[in-house]
Design an enzyme around this catalytic site. Structure first.
Site, mmCIF file in Angstrom:
data_model
loop_
_atom_site.group_PDB
_atom_site.id
_atom_site.type_symbol
_atom_site.label_atom_id
_atom_site.label_comp_id
_atom_site.label_asym_id
_atom_site.label_seq_id
_atom_site.Cartn_x
_atom_site.Cartn_y
_atom_site.Cartn_z
ATOM 1 N N SER A 246 41.793 57.761 4.959
ATOM 2 C CA SER A 246 40.145 58.462 5.215
ATOM 3 C C SER A 246 40.111 59.343 5.838
ATOM 4 O O SER A 246 38.605 59.754 6.761
ATOM 5 C CB SER A 246 39.407 56.736 6.006
ATOM 6 O OG SER A 246 39.280 55.435 5.190
ATOM 7 N N SER B 257 36.290 57.723 4.419
ATOM 8 C CA SER B 257 35.476 57.010 4.472
ATOM 9 C C SER B 257 34.874 57.893 6.387
ATOM 10 O O SER B 257 34.282 57.763 7.043
ATOM 11 C CB SER B 257 35.700 55.611 5.743
ATOM 12 O OG SER B 257 36.951 55.152 6.389
ATOM 13 N N LYS C 270 33.288 59.170 14.919
ATOM 14 C CA LYS C 270 32.935 57.820 13.933
ATOM 15 C C LYS C 270 32.274 56.868 13.805
ATOM 16 O O LYS C 270 33.087 56.381 14.683
ATOM 17 C CB LYS C 270 33.993 57.711 13.425
ATOM 18 C CG LYS C 270 34.019 57.273 11.500
ATOM 19 C CD LYS C 270 35.448 57.187 10.834
ATOM 20 C CE LYS C 270 35.364 56.017 9.338
ATOM 21 N NZ LYS C 270 36.918 56.468 9.210
#
Length: 488
Positions: free
Chosen positions: A187, A163, A88
């Site tokens: 997330s 996210s 990420k």
């Protein structure tokens, strides 16, 4: 499963990480071929979902060549030797750009690996790129001014969640076999639901986060780093590598000898499961509820005892959400203090126009949180914690929908769910309570709507019982396999 017409065997991009690791270890598959196939697929399809921000072609191919030489030499190989992984874009890979989804860091290059990245690489995994995230991870959908929005592979015009939306989309479009996510309010679980993949928010402290200068920042609300994959076994294998104490994290859990991969083979017929279709207070669209109602039956089919039961939080969803964002604002405000202190940026002044309006509205234009408001939020948090703990005294697991809605079109945040008004940016999630409590939560694909859109469910375990969550997720996977549902 798609077959490569040249070889009449499953295409590399469809294979699990556990299968790839096994084939590489036995010499049946070349890590160079695996990485080349993954990078070729990213090049061909990334424009479809916008999953990757940065692709590390050159370094990944060199790592694959070295991985192949290690096999040829007969070296001791790690459990993920030669397996591609995505990281990420909130987390650091040495020598690779980390943008945090913000124009303020569009050209920022990390100097060192984050601890979990180091562990993955030490286990032989090969980083092929960085996946998209909203600015500084602040959002339940994935969009930013660096590369734009990320869509679910099932309909790229609709959200991939946030996210860790880039990770979810990369997995769901079979661009990579495993990916890392992080979760402060859903997330990992939200993108897993939107992209029909499995994600694990581990017990708080299971995967260490060595943050500086504030080593205590992730405590309130709890922030977690965890694995995401198309199979539960792949996530378990990834957790096996990432988990374990680190002296730099004051909250990291001690090693307890659990074999997470072996847990995915356990029977579940001795488990008692509480099923709450709405956590007693959250609106859920009837379509979503119907799909999760059916999916939880997989645990019953596997032999578990499933009963209808709601946790008693002592507060309604509005109070819980208000308390959560009281705490989250304190976390975010400290993040902006760090931008000023550590990077010489001025997000409240000269650099303000480079931020997304939603970031400005959420943090810079939000009222300051008083000590009294913060302590009141802690009381609500305690009520949520007690509600989960009390229910899990009687049951081994709690199952609930992940989201109240199916993926919606970019920018079309729902203003109502099942006819009830909600906070359009975040009122359609059922995830935040478990960032109050730190319990392990698996995000499990539940099924598809009639329009072919993914729906997911949460499997919540007792404190530190990550292995039980993995066992339950694997049982659902065996009873209701989801792997043939991915877009061709």
């Amino acid at each position: 499963m798609p077959i490569d017409p040249r070889t009449n065997v499953p295409a590399i991009h469809t294979l699990s990480a556990t299968r790839l690791a096994r084939d590489i270890r036995t010499g049946d598959r070349s890590p160079v071929d695996v990485v080349d196939a993954v990078l070729d697929r990213i090049a061909a399809r990334n424009d479809r979902t916008n999953a990757f921000v940065t692709v590390t072609d050159e370094s990944a191919r060199e790592a694959a060549r070295e991985a192949e030489r290690a096999v040829e030499r007969g070296d001791d190989l790690g459990p993920l030797h030669g397996v591609p992984v995505a990281i990420k874009d909130l987390d650091d890979v040495a020598g690779v750009r980390t943008t945090f989804g913000s124009k303020l860091f569009a050209d920022h290059v990390a100097e060192a690996d984050d601890e979990f990245v180091r562990r993955l690489r030490d286990a032989g995994a090969i980083v092929v790129g960085k996946t998209n995230t909203p600015e500084f991870g602040l959002g339940c959908t994935t969009d930013n001014r660096v590369v734009g929005p990320t869509g679910t592979p099932f309909d790229p015009d609709r959200i991939a969640g946030g996210s860790s939306g880039g990770a979810g989309a990369a997995l769901g479009d079979r661009l990579v076999p495993i990916a890392q996510g992080s979760d402060t309010g859903g997330s990992i679980r939200t993108p897993a639901s939107c992209c029909h993949v499995f994600g694990l928010k581990p017990s708080f402290g299971r995967v260490p986060r060595v943050d500086r200068p504030n080593a205590f920042a992730d405590h309130t609300p709890f922030s977690h780093t965890g694995p995401m994959a198309r199979t539960v076994a792949d996530a378990a294998l990834m957790l096996q590598v990432m988990a374990g104490p680190d002296p730099g994290d004051p909250f990291s859990l001690p090693a307890d000898g659990t074999d997470y991969l072996a847990a995915t083979e356990r029977p579940v017929d001795d488990l008692r499961v509480a099923y709450s279709p709405d956590l007693g207070t959250y609106p859920v669209e009837p379509t979503v509820r119907g799909i999760v109602d059916d999916a939880v039956g997989a645990l019953d089919d596997a032999g578990a005892t499933v009963e209808r039961a709601d946790p008693d939080f002592g507060y309604d969803r509005s109070a819980i959400l208000e308390a959560y964002y009281t705490m989250a604002k304190v976390l975010w405000e400290s993040l902006f203090d760090g931008l000023e202190r550590d990077h010489g940026l001025d997000p409240r002044g000269a650099d303000r126009d480079r931020l997304r309006p939603v970031t400005v509205e959420t943090i810079l234009e939000a009222s300051d949180v008083s000590t009294r408001e913060y302590e009141r939020a802690q009381v609500v948090r305690t009520g949520v914690y007690d509600g989960v703990v009390d229910l899990l005294r009687e049951y081994d697991l709690l199952v609930t929908p992940t989201l109240g809605v199916a993926p919606f079109e970019h920018g079309e945040h729902p203003e109502t769910v099942d006819g009830e008004p909600v906070d359009r940016l975040r009122g359609w999630l059922l995830t935040q309570p478990f960032n109050f409590t730190g319990h392990p939560v698996g995000a499990v694909p539940a099924g598809l709507t009639d329009d072919g859109l993914p729906v997911g469910m949460q499997v919540v375990g007792r404190r530190h019982a990550d292995d039980v969550v993995l066992a339950a997720g694997a049982a659902v996977e065996r009873e209701r396999p989801w792997h043939d549902a991915y877009p061709a």
